[in-house]
Design a protein around this motif. Structure first.
Motif, short mmCIF file in Angstrom:
data_model
loop_
_atom_site.label_atom_id
_atom_site.label_comp_id
_atom_site.label_asym_id
_atom_site.label_seq_id
_atom_site.Cartn_x
_atom_site.Cartn_y
_atom_site.Cartn_z
N LEU A 1 0.84 -1.19 0.00
CA LEU A 1 0.00 0.00 0.00
C LEU A 1 0.88 1.25 0.00
O LEU A 1 1.93 1.28 0.60
N TYR A 2 0.39 2.26 -0.66
CA TYR A 2 1.10 3.52 -0.74
C TYR A 2 0.22 4.63 -0.18
O TYR A 2 -1.01 4.56 -0.29
N ASP A 3 0.84 5.63 0.37
CA ASP A 3 0.09 6.81 0.80
C ASP A 3 -0.45 7.52 -0.43
O ASP A 3 0.24 7.66 -1.43
N TYR A 4 -1.70 7.96 -0.35
CA TYR A 4 -2.31 8.69 -1.45
C TYR A 4 -2.45 10.14 -1.04
O TYR A 4 -2.99 10.45 0.02
N ASN A 5 -1.97 11.01 -1.86
CA ASN A 5 -2.08 12.44 -1.62
C ASN A 5 -2.95 13.02 -2.73
O ASN A 5 -2.51 13.10 -3.88
N PRO A 6 -4.20 13.41 -2.43
CA PRO A 6 -5.08 13.91 -3.49
C PRO A 6 -4.54 15.15 -4.18
O PRO A 6 -4.90 15.41 -5.33
N ALA A 7 -3.68 15.91 -3.52
CA ALA A 7 -3.11 17.11 -4.15
C ALA A 7 -2.31 16.74 -5.40
O ALA A 7 -2.24 17.52 -6.35
N ASP A 8 -1.74 15.53 -5.42
CA ASP A 8 -0.95 15.10 -6.57
C ASP A 8 -1.82 14.90 -7.81
O ASP A 8 -1.31 14.95 -8.94
N ALA A 9 -3.12 14.68 -7.64
CA ALA A 9 -4.02 14.45 -8.77
C ALA A 9 -4.55 15.75 -9.38
O ALA A 9 -5.13 15.74 -10.46
#
Length: 94
Positions: free
Chosen positions: A4-12
């Protein structure tokens, strides 16, 4: 085992169109905490240091105000939206 990886919505949020859809979705909820957090995500996508410089607010103040538990002043909300190229606008509720 699945990694699992951390998801950062700012990257999208790479385009103004993506940001506009993201903000519109947040405002449609009517949930002030969610809206503040969403504006914080948008600010992080543009760079919090840049937003701090453009608004005259400290990064710490922005992070605190635009967190899920934050409660930004209207002036802060307007300043951050302006700094990322957006504005508040009203439309009739349906």
């Amino acid at each position: 085992m699945t990694k699992l990886y951390d998801y950062n919505p700012a990257d999208a949020l790479k385009s103004d169109e993506a940001i506009e859809l993201f903000l519109a979705d947040a405002f449609e909820t009517g949930d002030s905490a969610y809206i503040a957090k969403a504006i914080g995500v948008v600010a992080r996508s543009k760079g919090m240091a840049t937003i701090a410089r453009e608004t005259g607010l400290s990064r710490e103040q922005l992070y605190r105000s635009l967190s899920e538990s934050g409660n930004p002043r209207l002036a802060t909300t307007i300043a951050v939206l302006k700094a990322v190229g957006f504005q508040l606008s009203g439309k009739r509720a349906t």
